[in-house]
Design an enzyme around this catalytic site. Structure first.
Site, PDB file in Angstrom:
ATOM      1  N   CYS A 123      46.936  42.539  43.263  1.00 19.02           N
ATOM      2  CA  CYS A 123      47.926  43.617  43.163  1.00 19.02           C
ATOM      3  C   CYS A 123      48.455  44.078  44.515  1.00 19.02           C
ATOM      4  O   CYS A 123      49.429  44.829  44.570  1.00 19.02           O
ATOM      5  CB  CYS A 123      47.349  44.792  42.391  1.00 19.02           C
ATOM      6  N   HIS A 138      51.426  50.686  44.039  1.00 21.54           N
ATOM      7  CA  HIS A 138      51.120  49.745  42.971  1.00 21.54           C
ATOM      8  C   HIS A 138      51.012  50.498  41.653  1.00 21.54           C
ATOM      9  O   HIS A 138      50.326  51.515  41.547  1.00 21.54           O
ATOM     10  CB  HIS A 138      49.812  49.016  43.271  1.00 21.54           C
ATOM     11  N   ASN A 184      50.818  47.337  34.131  1.00 18.42           N
ATOM     12  CA  ASN A 184      50.417  46.844  35.445  1.00 18.42           C
ATOM     13  C   ASN A 184      50.871  45.391  35.565  1.00 18.42           C
ATOM     14  O   ASN A 184      50.293  44.498  34.940  1.00 18.42           O
ATOM     15  CB  ASN A 184      48.897  46.953  35.588  1.00 18.42           C
TER      16      ASN A 184
END
Length: 353
Positions: free
Chosen positions: A112, A254, A284
């Site tokens: 990520c 993020h 996500n």
């Protein structure tokens, strides 16, 4: 004057298949309310049969090139942890499909945090004079790594791609990247992992256990690390950029879940409204989450030319990183090329192929 990497174009794309909380609730022991209250997610996009990370990267890259008004770059850096194949890297094929010719092309794997690492890599190529322009892409088809019966991960992740074009320019102009900070802690690598499939497991000569082929995450420990590390890297980058955190107009972190964004804002003693939140309709999206959020913010007007913007990521490895820029005036592509304007398809079944 030193060369700097300047953001010159932005593009994003998400696959058309929408998977809602209600669909997942029909398969897992969960509810729409449970998912929303813990993650802030109401739906996500997943790749369909035969679609791959490379497909997401090509579409996002094409849009970024169009936004920059160019048909070519000197290098492609693709951030992904779900490559089309373990070998070779996905980036060379992406470059070929975009018609970029025999340019340098390679993958960066930092989960990520991948897009921030890729930005730093692209900026390094430009500052050294090895490239005058770089296409930096973050793309992941992470739904392909999720165990079908794992409620803790399956409700969180979505698929997508986002990209920027970097060009050589002046450190003083809008869009110039500054204040880059990167870090890692490999002692905590088992908090976020796919245990099987690499050389360690394959060298045993034993077949992988099915459960080890899927993505795993120790949620509570990851939450604590994410909040701590992103807050610290934000402070580090703001200091290197010569800003106080309170001066930053927009934080694009993020997009893991809403609770983490809120907790980072609280730790920095800043209003949560300054933290761009594009989680509800995306989930996500791993390495794609920051550029997808940038595209959403640019389309909505949340990011405006002249805004001080700070990007920060946290992911497996463990890895973290951040970078700052003054938001530039970018060419706005037609609505059909925006990830936020993708026509809403009919609701597709949530089952994986």
């Amino acid at each position: 004057m030193a060369r700097a990497a300047v953001v010159a174009g932005l593009g994003a794309w998400a696959p058309p298949t929408v998977v809602t909380n209600e669909q997942l609730a029909g398969e897992l022991d969960t509810t729409d309310e449970w998912i929303r209250s813990r993650t802030g997610i109401s739906e996500r996009r997943w790749v369909g049969p035969g679609q791959s990370t490379g497909d997401l990267a090509v579409e996002a890259g094409r849009r970024a090139l169009a936004s920059a008004g160019t048909a070519g770059v000197d290098a492609v850096v693709l951030a992904t942890s779900s490559p089309d194949r373990p070998c070779p890297a996905t980036a060379p094929e992406v470059a070929a499909r975009l018609g970029l010719g025999p340019v340098a092309a390679f993958d960066v794997a930092a989960v990520c945090t991948g897009f921030v690492y890729a930005l730093g890599t692209g900026a390094g190529l430009i500052s050294l004079g090895a490239a005058d322009s770089v296409l930096v892409i973050g793309a992941d088809a992470f739904s392909t790594l999720l165990a079908p019966d794992d409620r803790s991960t399956r409700v969180i992740f979505g698929d997508g791609g986002g990209a920027v074009v970097l060009r050589a320019g002046s450190p003083t102009e809008a869009g110039a990247l500054t204040g880059l900070a990167l870090g890692s802690d490999g002692t905590l690598g088992d908090l976020i992992e796919v245990p099987a499939g690499g050389s360690r497991q394959r060298s045993t000569g034993l077949p992988a256990k099915t459960e080890d082929t899927w993505f795993t995450m120790r949620g509570q420990a990851v939450y604590a690390q994410a909040v701590r590390r992103m807050a610290q890297t934000v402070r580090d980058t703001a200091r290197r950029a010569g800003w106080a955190p309170a001066e930053v107009d927009s934080f694009v972190l993020h997009q893991a879940n809403t609770r983490i964004l809120t907790a980072v804002a609280r730790r920095l003693e800043l209003p949560p409204e300054r933290f761009l939140n594009a989680i509800a309709l995306r989930g996500n999206t791993v390495a794609a989450s920051i550029p997808l959020a940038l595209a959403d913010g640019a389309a909505s007007g949340a990011l405006r030319p002249g805004h001080k913007v700070l990007l920060a990521g946290f992911g497996g490895g463990l890895t973290w990183g951040s970078v700052a820029l003054v938001w530039p005036r970018l060419h706005r592509p037609p609505a059909s090329s925006s990830a936020t304007a993708t026509p809403r398809p009919s609701r597709a079944p949530a089952q994986r192929p």
